[in-house]
Motif scaffolding. Structure first.
Motif, short mmCIF file in Angstrom:
data_model
loop_
_atom_site.label_atom_id
_atom_site.label_comp_id
_atom_site.label_asym_id
_atom_site.label_seq_id
_atom_site.Cartn_x
_atom_site.Cartn_y
_atom_site.Cartn_z
N ILE A 73 7.39 -6.36 5.74
CA ILE A 73 7.13 -5.09 5.08
C ILE A 73 8.45 -4.51 4.58
O ILE A 73 9.42 -4.41 5.33
CB ILE A 73 6.47 -4.07 6.04
CG1 ILE A 73 5.15 -4.61 6.56
CG2 ILE A 73 6.28 -2.73 5.34
CD1 ILE A 73 4.06 -4.71 5.53
N ASP B 198 -2.57 4.82 1.70
CA ASP B 198 -2.53 3.51 2.34
C ASP B 198 -3.51 2.61 1.60
O ASP B 198 -4.71 2.70 1.79
CB ASP B 198 -2.91 3.63 3.82
CG ASP B 198 -2.66 2.33 4.59
OD1 ASP B 198 -2.89 1.25 4.01
OD2 ASP B 198 -2.27 2.41 5.75
N LEU C 43 -4.17 -0.56 1.73
CA LEU C 43 -4.93 -1.55 2.48
C LEU C 43 -6.11 -0.91 3.20
O LEU C 43 -7.21 -1.46 3.24
CB LEU C 43 -4.02 -2.26 3.48
CG LEU C 43 -2.87 -3.07 2.86
CD1 LEU C 43 -2.06 -3.76 3.95
CD2 LEU C 43 -3.39 -4.11 1.88
N LYS D 67 5.78 -2.22 0.56
CA LYS D 67 5.18 -3.46 0.08
C LYS D 67 4.93 -4.43 1.23
O LYS D 67 5.75 -4.54 2.15
CB LYS D 67 6.07 -4.13 -0.97
CG LYS D 67 6.24 -3.34 -2.26
CD LYS D 67 7.11 -4.10 -3.26
CE LYS D 67 7.26 -3.33 -4.55
NZ LYS D 67 8.13 -4.05 -5.53
N ASP D 68 3.80 -5.12 1.16
CA ASP D 68 3.52 -6.23 2.06
C ASP D 68 4.06 -7.49 1.37
O ASP D 68 3.47 -7.98 0.41
CB ASP D 68 2.02 -6.35 2.32
CG ASP D 68 1.70 -7.38 3.40
OD1 ASP D 68 2.35 -8.44 3.40
OD2 ASP D 68 0.79 -7.14 4.20
N ARG E 249 2.04 -7.53 -2.48
CA ARG E 249 1.35 -6.40 -3.08
C ARG E 249 1.83 -5.10 -2.46
O ARG E 249 2.39 -5.07 -1.37
CB ARG E 249 -0.16 -6.53 -2.87
CG ARG E 249 -0.58 -6.64 -1.43
CD ARG E 249 -2.07 -6.76 -1.24
NE ARG E 249 -2.75 -5.54 -1.64
CZ ARG E 249 -4.05 -5.34 -1.47
NH1 ARG E 249 -4.81 -6.30 -0.97
NH2 ARG E 249 -4.61 -4.21 -1.82
N THR E 250 1.62 -4.01 -3.21
CA THR E 250 1.94 -2.68 -2.70
C THR E 250 0.92 -2.29 -1.64
O THR E 250 -0.28 -2.39 -1.86
CB THR E 250 1.92 -1.66 -3.85
OG1 THR E 250 2.92 -2.02 -4.80
CG2 THR E 250 2.18 -0.25 -3.33
N SER E 251 1.42 -1.82 -0.48
CA SER E 251 0.52 -1.45 0.60
C SER E 251 0.44 0.06 0.81
O SER E 251 -0.61 0.57 1.20
CB SER E 251 0.95 -2.12 1.91
OG SER E 251 2.30 -1.81 2.22
N LYS E 252 1.53 0.78 0.55
CA LYS E 252 1.50 2.24 0.70
C LYS E 252 2.30 2.88 -0.43
O LYS E 252 3.33 2.34 -0.85
CB LYS E 252 2.09 2.66 2.05
CG LYS E 252 1.25 2.25 3.25
CD LYS E 252 1.85 2.75 4.55
CE LYS E 252 0.99 2.31 5.74
NZ LYS E 252 1.57 2.76 7.03
#
Length: 582
Positions: A27, A274, A276, A319-320, A325-328
């Motif tokens: 992350i 968030d 996800l 980012k994850d 991909r963008t996570s938050k």
């Protein structure tokens, strides 16, 4: 692809030491004009790749190099903490440099060139406005983004790309993305501050000049319960070149522009999304385009309850790196956060450099040290000037380096001259800042900290992530006593070892997705997070409970159900009855 490189690597075109395919978490988080960091979790793989992940080496991920500054061993995996290599410059120092009447790029080049030792960093800026700033005995990162820094003086925004440091007039673009939100929305944290809201102003010019209509309203005045009125003064008046009619026209136009420029008629809004957690909810359609934005981009926020559209910027992105991909995403009114980032790193530097025992002997030693320093002080100069007292190592504030400064705002010590920084201070807002505090007994309502650690380091509690280690693995609390290094050792000879296997078969714990209950061989599972309980069929969420309300995509009632005082029931194959049951 995430790769590990040696400590002295400056190019990252090869696979380096290893390709880190043993990661189960990666992350990264970047804050506008703030910290850029990444955290990783590597399993203890049989090939031993995890052993190569050591402090000082570089992990290259998402096109950027991150320096490992700390690792922590868990039971099954290694936790790795990194910062962008830009923060290597925290350990480098500028002795004395004064960029004079220069643009931001020239100033940045001066600071980088004056560093104590060589480094691979280069500079770029699109800000050509000339300015002057003086740096003495400060680390390079602090010169660039601390208080009284290049960023604050030239009003720029930091962008890091490998070894290139850019200070831009503004990061990002107007992305064209529009998001619609309400204050109370599931899986989206919206904070709104109405305290400084102004929707009706009474403009006032020179010599008491006012408008005939007295007030000017914001276009959003009717969006709130009542108008919020404020007097605003403008440097507009009647003179030899301006008639009363012209002055009033100018005052009216200035008042209208005041709302546009200050945005005082909009609540200060911060939105944390968030991605996800949100993607399986109905609200996701309003936010899905945020996966395309970059740090600093401008988005249009549409407040559905107030009927207001306003522009806000992306101030933080997480980012994850494994999913790519963008996570938050955090959207809000930009606030400079540079000093906080540097303070955190300086604190980490102190922790890594020394282990300090805080016990009674330390208190006695600290008292003795203070007594010796104060009773044997020789030299020094005291200057009383308007509004403050200075105690200095020379008789001139312009040349003094070690200085105590005491005025109406507080008392502070600086080792870098009259303008600070002041790392030791007592200020009039009730704060005490110090790099080291020795005390006998501490009484407080709340203690905010990261790690609580015993004097010998054998026991600690990390309040940030909830992990802890107590001595040699012993937890004692009346009826509970566990001694050993693993659950399996504790159960050996005392319980059926299949108990551990049953737990792994039906229960899964994860820092991100919470607790999942269900047989590994079944698609039907229950997932519990801090926000809600989810009922899942494979990857699909078919129902969830949030805020004492259950949401479900479809319901099939076989015989009857009760809603309040009414019962809905099957009468026969063709008729369904609704009757009152009291």
């Amino acid at each position: 692809m995430i790769r590990l490189f040696e400590k002295n690597a400056t190019t990252f075109t090869s696979n380096g030491i290893n390709v880190l395919n043993n990661l189960i978490k990666a992350i990264s988080k970047e804050i506008l004009n703030g910290l850029y960091s990444a955290e990783f979790e590597a399993i203890y793989d049989t090939t031993g790749k995890w052993k190569e992940i050591i402090e000082g080496r570089i992990i290259h991920a998402d096109g950027q190099p991150f320096r490992i500054y700390k690792t922590r061993k868990g039971m099954t995996s290694l936790y790795v903490y990194t910062r962008h290599v830009f923060w290597d410059l925290v350990y480098n120092e500028v002795r004395d440099i004064r960029p004079t009447n220069k643009g931001a790029q020239a100033a940045l080049e001066d600071v980088l060139g004056a560093a104590n030792y060589l480094h691979p960093f280069t500079a770029f800026s699109d800000i050509s406005t000339p300015a002057t700033q003086y740096f003495i005995n400060r680390n390079v990162t602090d010169c660039i983004m601390g208080n009284d820094s290049i960023i604050s003086k030239w009003n720029g925004e930091l962008k890091l790309d490998g070894w290139l440091i850019s200070i831009l007039s503004q990061r990002g673009l107007d992305s064209g993305v529009t998001i619609s939100y309400r204050k109370n929305i599931l899986d989206v944290e919206v904070t709104e501050d109405y305290d400084a809201l102004v929707t009706r102003i009474r403009p006032k010019g020179k010599d008491g000049l006012e408008l005939p209509e007295v007030y000017v309203d914001s276009p959003y005045v009717s969006s709130y319960v009542f108008p919020r009125i404020k007097e605003v003064e403008f440097d507009i008046g009647i003179d030899e070149e301006t008639t009363e009619e012209e002055a009033i026209t100018q005052l009216r136009a200035a008042a209208a522009s005041y709302f546009i420029d200050s945005k005082c008629d909009l609540p200060v809004t911060n939105i944390k999304v968030d991605m996800l957690n949100l993607e399986n909810t109905e609200e996701y359609r309003n936010f899905k385009y945020l996966v395309k934005v970059e740090l600093g981009d401008t988005v249009t926020c549409r407040h559905l309850d107030l009927g207001i559209d306003h522009k806000s910027r992306i101030i933080s992105i997480e980012k994850d790196l494994l999913l790519g991909r963008t996570s938050k995403v955090e959207i809000g009114d930009f606030k400079e956060r540079m000093s906080g980032s540097i303070t955190k790193i300086s604190d980490t530097q102190k922790v890594l450099a020394q282990t300090v025992e805080r016990n009674n002997s330390d208190l006695s030693a600290a008292i003795l040290n203070a007594t010796t320093l104060l009773t044997n002080a020789l030299g020094g100069y005291v200057l009383k000037r308007n509004g403050e007292i200075l105690i200095m190592d020379t008789d001139d504030p312009a040349t003094a380096q070690k200085i105590w400064r005491w005025n109406i705002n507080g008392l502070g010590y600086s080792s870098s001259g009259i303008n600070g920084n002041f790392p030791i201070a007592i200020t009039n807002d009730g704060r005490i800042n110090a790099s080291f505090v020795t005390t006998g007994e501490l009484s407080a309502n709340i203690v905010k900290t990261g790690i609580l650690q015993s004097a010998n380091g054998s026991s600690w509690i990390n309040l940030a992530d909830g992990t802890f280690s107590l001595g040699a693995g012993r937890v004692t609390n009346n009826d509970i006593r566990y001694t050993g290094t693993s659950i399996e050792q504790a159960l050996n000879g005392k319980a059926d070892m299949s108990t551990v296997e049953d737990i792994n078969q039906y229960y899964k714990f994860d820092d991100v997705i919470g607790l999942t209950i269900g047989d590994n061989n079944s698609n039907l599972k229950i997932n519990i997070t801090n926000q809600q309980m989810n009922f899942k069929d494979g990857e699909a969420t078919v129902a969830y409970i949030n805020g004492q309300i259950m949401y479900i995509k479809s319901v099939q009632v076989l015989d009857s159900m009760v809603v309040g005082n009414h019962k809905v029931e099957k009468y026969d194959a063709n008729i369904t009855l609704v009757r009152w049951i009291g």
